[in-house]
Design a protein around this motif. Structure first.
Motif, PDB file in Angstrom:
ATOM      1  N   LEU A  50      29.189  31.618  55.063  1.00 31.72           N
ATOM      2  CA  LEU A  50      30.385  30.832  55.322  1.00 31.72           C
ATOM      3  C   LEU A  50      31.765  31.046  54.336  1.00 31.72           C
ATOM      4  O   LEU A  50      31.514  31.449  53.384  1.00 31.72           O
ATOM      5  N   ASP A  51      32.704  30.797  55.157  1.00 33.44           N
ATOM      6  CA  ASP A  51      33.920  30.801  54.741  1.00 33.44           C
ATOM      7  C   ASP A  51      34.433  29.423  54.217  1.00 33.44           C
ATOM      8  O   ASP A  51      34.863  28.659  54.862  1.00 33.44           O
ATOM      9  N   ALA A  52      33.606  29.089  53.084  1.00 38.31           N
ATOM     10  CA  ALA A  52      33.954  27.664  52.871  1.00 38.31           C
ATOM     11  C   ALA A  52      35.281  27.016  52.701  1.00 38.31           C
ATOM     12  O   ALA A  52      35.568  25.793  52.735  1.00 38.31           O
ATOM     13  N   ALA A  75      28.081  31.117  65.202  1.00 37.26           N
ATOM     14  CA  ALA A  75      27.016  31.099  64.106  1.00 37.26           C
ATOM     15  C   ALA A  75      27.294  30.352  62.931  1.00 37.26           C
ATOM     16  O   ALA A  75      26.577  29.714  62.201  1.00 37.26           O
ATOM     17  N   GLU A  76      28.562  30.629  62.408  1.00 40.49           N
ATOM     18  CA  GLU A  76      28.999  30.061  61.393  1.00 40.49           C
ATOM     19  C   GLU A  76      29.034  28.521  61.594  1.00 40.49           C
ATOM     20  O   GLU A  76      28.806  27.757  60.690  1.00 40.49           O
ATOM     21  N   VAL A  77      29.753  28.034  62.554  1.00 41.24           N
ATOM     22  CA  VAL A  77      29.738  26.599  62.889  1.00 41.24           C
ATOM     23  C   VAL A  77      28.311  26.034  62.941  1.00 41.24           C
ATOM     24  O   VAL A  77      28.182  25.166  62.378  1.00 41.24           O
ATOM     25  N   GLN A  79      25.647  27.185  61.329  1.00 39.65           N
ATOM     26  CA  GLN A  79      25.142  27.287  59.722  1.00 39.65           C
ATOM     27  C   GLN A  79      25.779  26.369  58.894  1.00 39.65           C
ATOM     28  O   GLN A  79      25.008  25.723  58.214  1.00 39.65           O
ATOM     29  N   ALA A  80      26.782  25.997  59.078  1.00 39.84           N
ATOM     30  CA  ALA A  80      27.755  24.906  58.487  1.00 39.84           C
ATOM     31  C   ALA A  80      26.955  23.355  58.483  1.00 39.84           C
ATOM     32  O   ALA A  80      26.586  22.723  57.571  1.00 39.84           O
ATOM     33  N   ALA A  81      26.433  22.996  59.862  1.00 41.23           N
ATOM     34  CA  ALA A  81      25.916  22.294  60.114  1.00 41.23           C
ATOM     35  C   ALA A  81      24.667  21.880  59.436  1.00 41.23           C
ATOM     36  O   ALA A  81      23.866  20.893  58.870  1.00 41.23           O
ATOM     37  N   ILE A  82      23.741  23.124  59.509  1.00 44.86           N
ATOM     38  CA  ILE A  82      22.328  23.258  59.040  1.00 44.86           C
ATOM     39  C   ILE A  82      22.325  22.855  57.583  1.00 44.86           C
ATOM     40  O   ILE A  82      21.827  22.230  56.939  1.00 44.86           O
ATOM     41  N   VAL A  83      23.577  23.835  56.771  1.00 47.69           N
ATOM     42  CA  VAL A  83      23.689  23.671  55.361  1.00 47.69           C
ATOM     43  C   VAL A  83      23.914  22.145  55.009  1.00 47.69           C
ATOM     44  O   VAL A  83      23.269  21.734  54.120  1.00 47.69           O
ATOM     45  N   ALA A  84      24.872  21.435  55.855  1.00 44.04           N
ATOM     46  CA  ALA A  84      25.205  20.074  55.596  1.00 44.04           C
ATOM     47  C   ALA A  84      23.903  19.201  55.552  1.00 44.04           C
ATOM     48  O   ALA A  84      23.904  18.154  54.884  1.00 44.04           O
ATOM     49  N   ILE A  99      36.340  27.618  66.374  1.00 39.04           N
ATOM     50  CA  ILE A  99      36.386  29.048  66.202  1.00 39.04           C
ATOM     51  C   ILE A  99      37.712  29.388  66.192  1.00 39.04           C
ATOM     52  O   ILE A  99      38.179  29.189  66.933  1.00 39.04           O
ATOM     53  N   ASP A 100      37.838  29.979  65.069  1.00 36.34           N
ATOM     54  CA  ASP A 100      39.353  30.641  64.812  1.00 36.34           C
ATOM     55  C   ASP A 100      39.482  32.060  65.498  1.00 36.34           C
ATOM     56  O   ASP A 100      38.710  32.947  64.979  1.00 36.34           O
ATOM     57  N   SER A 101      40.190  32.142  66.734  1.00 34.67           N
ATOM     58  CA  SER A 101      40.228  33.338  67.131  1.00 34.67           C
ATOM     59  C   SER A 101      41.207  34.265  66.676  1.00 34.67           C
ATOM     60  O   SER A 101      42.489  33.768  66.327  1.00 34.67           O
ATOM     61  N   PRO A 102      41.066  35.331  66.053  1.00 30.08           N
ATOM     62  CA  PRO A 102      41.809  36.291  65.623  1.00 30.08           C
ATOM     63  C   PRO A 102      43.269  36.762  66.529  1.00 30.08           C
ATOM     64  O   PRO A 102      44.415  37.295  66.024  1.00 30.08           O
TER      65      PRO A 102
END
Length: 108
Positions: A50-52, A75-77, A79-84, A99-102
């Motif tokens: 994650l990019d915390a 996947a990061e979205v 994972q953040a919920a799982i970690v929290a 999700i931040d689109s480049p």
């Protein structure tokens, strides 16, 4: 009549004590809120996937956590919920990370 005056005096004197008790309780609530928020932020920072820095955390005294900010992928979205959710004291997680689109023209 004397008893009534005494009772009234006791009531008036106890009012400031009651309001001070409420103030100290709100300070305890704030401290619990801050502690939960800090634990979730630390857990997100430890997770190497994650990019915390792009994830904001808020929590209340009941253990409800609100995540917001941006991530690079779904996947990061997730994972953040799982970690929290894995943090002690967290009861629920509201995940509003986007999700931040480049290719977002606002980024250029």
């Amino acid at each position: 009549m004397r008893f009534f005056k005494f009772l009234l005096l006791m009531l008036v004197l106890s009012l400031p004590l009651h309001s001070r008790a409420e103030d100290s309780e709100s300070l305890t609530t704030y401290a619990d809120d801050s502690a939960t928020t800090g634990k979730v932020k630390a857990a997100l920072a430890r997770d190497q996937t994650l990019d915390a820095l792009d994830i904001k955390v808020q929590s209340d005294d009941l253990g409800a956590v609100h995540l917001s900010g941006t991530a690079r992928s779904q996947a990061e979205v997730s994972q953040a919920a799982i970690v929290a959710r894995s943090v002690s004291g967290v009861v629920s997680v509201q995940n509003d990370i986007v999700i931040d689109s480049p290719d977002d023209p606002r980024k250029k």
